[in-house]
Design an enzyme around this catalytic site. Structure first.
Site, PDB file in Angstrom:
ATOM      1  CB  CYS A 133      -1.008  -0.049   1.144  1.00  0.00           C
ATOM      2  SG  CYS A 133      -2.529   0.811   0.701  1.00  0.00           S
ATOM      3  CG  HIS A 166      -3.624  -3.724   3.083  1.00  0.00           C
ATOM      4  ND1 HIS A 166      -2.735  -3.251   4.022  1.00  0.00           N
ATOM      5  CD2 HIS A 166      -4.218  -2.637   2.545  1.00  0.00           C
ATOM      6  CE1 HIS A 166      -2.799  -1.930   4.059  1.00  0.00           C
ATOM      7  NE2 HIS A 166      -3.692  -1.536   3.173  1.00  0.00           N
ATOM      8  CD  GLU A 199      -1.246  -6.379   5.080  1.00  0.00           C
ATOM      9  OE1 GLU A 199      -0.914  -6.636   3.903  1.00  0.00           O
ATOM     10  OE2 GLU A 199      -1.494  -5.217   5.474  1.00  0.00           O
TER      11      GLU A 199
HETATM   12  N1  GLN Z   1      -2.102   6.669   2.696  1.00  0.00           N
HETATM   13  C1  GLN Z   1      -2.214   5.892   1.516  1.00  0.00           C
HETATM   14  C2  GLN Z   1      -3.579   6.018   0.851  1.00  0.00           C
HETATM   15  O1  GLN Z   1      -4.522   6.407   1.483  1.00  0.00           O
HETATM   16  C3  GLN Z   1      -1.870   4.424   1.772  1.00  0.00           C
HETATM   17  C4  GLN Z   1      -2.807   3.720   2.699  1.00  0.00           C
HETATM   18  C5  GLN Z   1      -2.258   2.434   3.231  1.00  0.00           C
HETATM   19  O2  GLN Z   1      -1.057   2.201   3.255  1.00  0.00           O
HETATM   20  N2  GLN Z   1      -3.111   1.586   3.735  1.00  0.00           N
HETATM   21  O3  GLN Z   1      -3.733   5.707  -0.303  1.00  0.00           O
END
Ligand code: GLN
Length: 538
Positions: free
Chosen positions: A385, A511, A513
């Site tokens: 992310c 994600h 994970e």
């Molecule tokens: N801050 C980033 C976004 O909102 C990444 C979010 C994250 O890592 N879950 O896109």
């Protein structure tokens, strides 16, 4: 005939952090391996509508389900143990309960009545508990009540389950209460008084626990068990020892030895059957405990002081380690402390670098330095992310030459917004539940590292972010060697980026994970650890 769902209620006393979530997940695992369909629900007594708006320092990681609910990290344990999905209904907070009662009041549905904690809040709690069992036809629903008995916030929950016991009728519910049996070093004794007091609090609230699970650092003697049974009105086989173990994954085996599942089934008047072998589970533990090699993986994030903030990532690395029969040593590195001048020294000796998810600009430049190091030194890299977004920024700055490249989350009017808000996010001002959340499909290009890992072109992964790779820059990135190897087939958004010339450099907008379980370690984590292993042994 209506489906007869049975209910197990898990409460905790004496102190928090006794491991209610792990005991609930372990019991569920044991019941599941006996052929029952089980789910676990977490009731959280705080006023936030969900933990999505909570800082990880407050409450650890926010776990995201397939249906896009932002939930308590205990749901992660449930999924990792049971290998089944949970949903929004598996996590209910006081905020959500009040929100629905207040909305109902505004719609006039209480017909002029005074709306009160009892019966209206307790009724809504009961409805949320029952709906989970009846909607999905589970044999057993295990409901874990967050907090500690005696807390003001927990009272409506305790009252609701007290009522439910009578409404459900005999043999349809079991109450499990967790307490602590402290060891006093000075006198060399285990003490049962806190347990006695905690059961008294339960009794004051009208609930006699059926089972007591005693968390302890030392084995319980027969004498202690008898004393607890006698003073707390439970039978001797209802006193269960929960001794400290080196890994949470051993707890189901301990609970099987203590016959917790058998006792619960008997109480619920359900057939017990044979003791399940738990073969795959035991194999996993044996691999976990007897690694043949080891790797050092750096986890670069800004919440590293609190390991719970990256719970699912840590567990996914443990699953991937066991699957590779190697011990993964996770070195936590604070992104705010990494600079261009110390990065070589700080990241030296790592076999793999994982740059973690996150929000806001704090620590971002340290993450970008860590990416640069991994790229230039050919160290296996996994960016998740915000970690993937940092990889794109780093590449745009240092390979393409856009020195001011950034995400508009950090610098609103950069000339090279390689990471930007989607049109449909631009008008959003509410914070809770408004990100891109939950499962989305992704199509993977053949020949990529991601394809090698998943062995499939069609995957689905969970998301929790607002910003996306800006498609205006795809050609530039690809021309210079950063490939978009995973694309959302419906929206064309980039989900995976890889550097062609690097031994293993993968950034994912989703994600992975959240989907790693004991039975199904996540393919990307397995491949990442494997790549790190080949660096470690070269
Ligand atoms: N801050 C980033 C976004 O909102 C990444 C979010 C994250 O890592 N879950 O896109």
């Amino acid at each position: 005939m209506p489906h007869n769902t049975k209910y197990v209620f898990v409460t905790g006393g004496v102190t928090s952090s006794l491991g209610k979530g792990i005991i609930s997940a372990s019991l569920a695992k044991l019941l599941q391996s006996r052929g029952y369909s089980v789910t676990i629900q977490k009731l959280d007594p705080y006023i936030n509508v969900d933990p999505g708006t909570l800082n990880p320092y407050e409450h650890g990681e926010c776990y995201v389900t397939e249906d896009g609910a932002e939930t308590d990290l205990d749901l992660g344990h449930y999924e990792r143990f049971l290998n089944t999905h949970t949903t929004q209904s598996n996590n209910v907070t006081t905020g959500r309960i009040y929100q629905s009662v207040i909305n109902k009041e505004r719609r006039g549905e209480y017909l002029g009545k005074t709306v009160q904690v009892i019966p209206h809040i307790t009724d809504e709690i009961k409805r949320r508990i029952k709906i989970l069992g009846t909607k999905n036809k589970f044999d057993v629903v295990i409901t874990e009540i967050g907090g500690t008995v005696g807390d003001i916030e927990s009272l409506p929950y305790i009252e609701a389950v007290r009522q439910l016991k009578w409404e459900l009728g005999p043999s349809n519910s079991v109450f499990i209460h967790l307490t602590l049996v402290p060891f006093l070093a000075a006198s060399g004794e285990l003490k049962t008084k806190p347990t006695q007091h905690s059961v008294k609090v339960m009794l004051e609230n009208g609930i006699q626990p059926d089972v007591l699970v005693l968390r302890t650092e030392h084995p319980l003697t027969d004498e202690i068990r008898k004393k607890v049974a006698l003073f707390c009105n439970v039978s001797l086989d209802a006193v269960v020892e929960s001794i400290d173990v080196s890994t949470i994954y051993e707890v189901p085996l301990l609970m099987q030895k203590e016959k917790l599942d058998q006792f619960v089934l008997q109480k619920l008047n359900l057939p017990v059957g044979n003791v399940p072998e738990l073969k795959a589970w035991k194999q996993f533990i044996s691999k976990l405990k007897n690694p043949k090699s080891k790797v050092k993986i750096g986890l670069v994030g800004k919440y590293v002081e609190l390991p719970d903030a990256y719970k699912s990532i840590m567990e996914a690395l443990i699953h991937a380690g066991a699957s590779n029969e190697c011990k993964v040593n996770i070195i936590s590195l604070h992104s705010e402390e990494i600079t261009a001048s110390n990065v070589n020294e700080k990241l030296n000796g790592l076999n793999g670098i994982l740059v973690a998810p996150g929000f806001g600009h704090r620590g971002i430049e340290g993450k970008i330095e860590a990416v640069k190091f991994a790229r230039e030194q050919s160290i296996p890299f996994l960016g998740i992310c915000l970690g993937m977004q940092c990889a794109v920024i780093e590449f745009a700055r240092n390979v393409i030459g856009y020195s001011d490249a950034n995400s508009t989350e950090m610098v609103r009017n950069t000339a090279h917004p390689v990471i930007d808000l989607m049109e449909n996010q631009k008008g959003v001002t509410d914070k809770g539940g408004t990100m891109r959340l939950g499962a989305y499909p992704c199509t993977i290009s053949k020949g990529s590292k991601a394809f090698e890992a998943y062995k499939s072109q069609d995957i689905s992964e969970r998301h929790r972010h607002r910003y996306e790779l800006n498609n205006d820059f795809i050609d530039d990135l690809q021309k210079h060697g950063m490939m978009a190897t995973g694309i959302n087939p419906d929206t064309n958004l980039v989900e995976i980026t890889e550097i062609k010339s690097h031994p293993w450099f993968v950034g994912v907008q989703f994600h992975p994970e959240y989907k790693s379980t004991v039975v199904n370690p996540h393919p990307l984590f397995v491949s990442f650890v494997k790549a790190a292993l080949s660096v470690a042994s070269s």
